[in-house]
Design an enzyme around this catalytic site. Structure first.
Site, mmCIF file in Angstrom:
data_model
loop_
_atom_site.group_PDB
_atom_site.id
_atom_site.type_symbol
_atom_site.label_atom_id
_atom_site.label_comp_id
_atom_site.label_asym_id
_atom_site.label_seq_id
_atom_site.Cartn_x
_atom_site.Cartn_y
_atom_site.Cartn_z
ATOM 1 N N ASN A 143 -9.035 -1.263 3.626
ATOM 2 C CA ASN A 143 -9.212 -1.419 2.261
ATOM 3 C C ASN A 143 -7.849 -2.390 1.831
ATOM 4 O OD1 ASN A 143 -7.293 0.557 2.930
ATOM 5 N ND2 ASN A 143 -7.466 1.223 0.690
ATOM 6 N N LYS A 161 -8.662 -4.594 -3.937
ATOM 7 C CA LYS A 161 -7.082 -4.957 -4.113
ATOM 8 C C LYS A 161 -6.831 -6.241 -4.397
ATOM 9 C CE LYS A 161 -5.313 -0.723 -1.330
ATOM 10 N NZ LYS A 161 -4.522 -0.364 -0.627
ATOM 11 N N ASP A 213 0.869 -1.334 -0.077
ATOM 12 C CA ASP A 213 0.045 -0.017 -0.089
ATOM 13 C C ASP A 213 1.015 1.279 -0.122
ATOM 14 O OD1 ASP A 213 -2.441 1.669 0.738
ATOM 15 O OD2 ASP A 213 -1.841 1.827 2.301
ATOM 16 N N LEU A 214 0.351 2.668 -0.293
ATOM 17 C CA LEU A 214 0.864 3.497 -0.242
ATOM 18 C C LEU A 214 1.191 4.394 1.089
ATOM 19 C CD1 LEU A 214 0.954 5.193 -3.832
ATOM 20 C CD2 LEU A 214 2.756 4.145 -2.575
ATOM 21 N N ASP A 266 -1.731 -0.934 5.864
ATOM 22 C CA ASP A 266 -2.206 -0.261 7.261
ATOM 23 C C ASP A 266 -3.791 0.224 7.356
ATOM 24 O OD1 ASP A 266 -2.188 3.215 7.255
ATOM 25 O OD2 ASP A 266 -1.891 1.982 5.393
ATOM 26 N N THR A 320 -3.039 0.559 -3.960
ATOM 27 C CA THR A 320 -3.390 1.809 -3.570
ATOM 28 C C THR A 320 -4.867 2.214 -3.537
ATOM 29 O OG1 THR A 320 -3.023 4.365 -2.910
ATOM 30 C CG2 THR A 320 -2.697 3.282 -5.105
ATOM 31 N N GLY A 321 -5.362 3.066 -2.510
ATOM 32 C CA GLY A 321 -6.575 3.643 -2.837
ATOM 33 C C GLY A 321 -6.791 4.853 -3.757
#
Length: 276
Positions: free
Chosen positions: A221, A195, A13-14, A218, A47-48
């Protein structure tokens, strides 16, 4: 220190994970990901964020990266070719927004080239060091085309977002599912979008399987991608409820401590890397 075996893919994730609290990739993290590439690991960022926003960030790694964006609604190859896309139908989004929304809540529709919002939100803008994905103020009462990649809500009061989540699901649960990427950020996607689903598409294309992947996240999502990877790692800065939701997963150092890069250096790469 014991190394992870049979890992061929690194998924991260970012925000709150690969990025530090200033929403940037540190020089140390960059060096670790360049070494991953040198040692022939497949790298996937999930990522979202919208792809235009995320691309500007991952370009700073200066290595080939598959990008899963908007929580799985877009997949782009390392050369920025779009491999998969899914948009919410205008009527589905319009119906979802046809509920009482507290005036403190910022509403955002992720469009292909702009994000349409009901108010200017400096905190949301601060997530972009370089404004590649621009906001557009709109009046949802007069907007005609609600078609979008995903629906996003932001508010400092988590309970107001919970109330909104319940109201939207009451009349849109057949089409949408939700995730809190942060306690202050609520997102709605089509039920087919996640994802983990998108990551599996990338791995299938490259000839890998989920047990060969390690994933870092974290937020809520990230739940599915953390759960299905061969090894899922939760950031130390993740909400306590996420850690309780996935109690069998290891918790590593925070994003402020370069937790992802430190873990990769000590558990995955073939040689040790000192913290710069």
């Amino acid at each position: 220190m014991t190394k992870l075996k049979n890992i061929k893919v690194v998924v991260s994730d970012l925000d709150g994970t690969l990025l530090n609290p200033q929403h940037r990739i540190s020089e140390y993290t960059k060096s670790i990901f360049q070494e991953l590439h040198n040692q022939n690991y497949l790298i996937v960022v999930a990522t979202g964020r919208h792809h235009l926003d995320a691309m500007a960030i991952i370009d700073t790694l200066e290595v080939p990266v598959y990008l899963v964006s908007s929580n799985g609604a877009r997949i782009h190859s390392p050369n920025k070719e779009e491999l998969f896309s899914f948009n919410l139908d205008s009527e589905v989004v319009k119906n979802a927004l046809n509920v009482e929304i507290d005036p403190e809540i910022t509403v955002v529709l992720f469009k292909e080239n702009v994000w349409q919002t009901n108010k200017w939100n400096e905190r949301l803008n601060s997530f972009q060091a370089d404004l590649k994905y621009r906001p557009e103020l709109v009046d949802y009462n007069t907007l005609e085309d609600f078609g979008s990649i995903k629906i996003f809500f932001s508010c400092d009061d988590h309970e107001k977002l919970v109330k909104l989540k319940d109201a939207i699901l009451a009349n849109s649960s057949e089409h949408l599912h939700h995730a809190f990427s942060l306690p202050t950020c609520l997102e709605f996607m089509d039920k087919s979008v996640d994802k983990a689903v998108a990551i599996e598409k990338v791995l299938e294309k490259e000839g890998f399987t989920l047990p060969e992947a390690v994933s870092f996240g974290d937020g809520f999502n990230d739940v599915q991608m953390l759960a299905v990877a061969g090894k899922g790692l939760i950031m130390g800065n993740a909400p306590a409820l996420l850690k309780e939701t996935l109690p069998d997963l290891e918790v590593i150092k925070t994003n402020a401590e370069d937790g992802v890069a430190r873990y990769i250096a000590s558990k995955i790469l073939d040689k040790e890397f000192a913290i710069g």
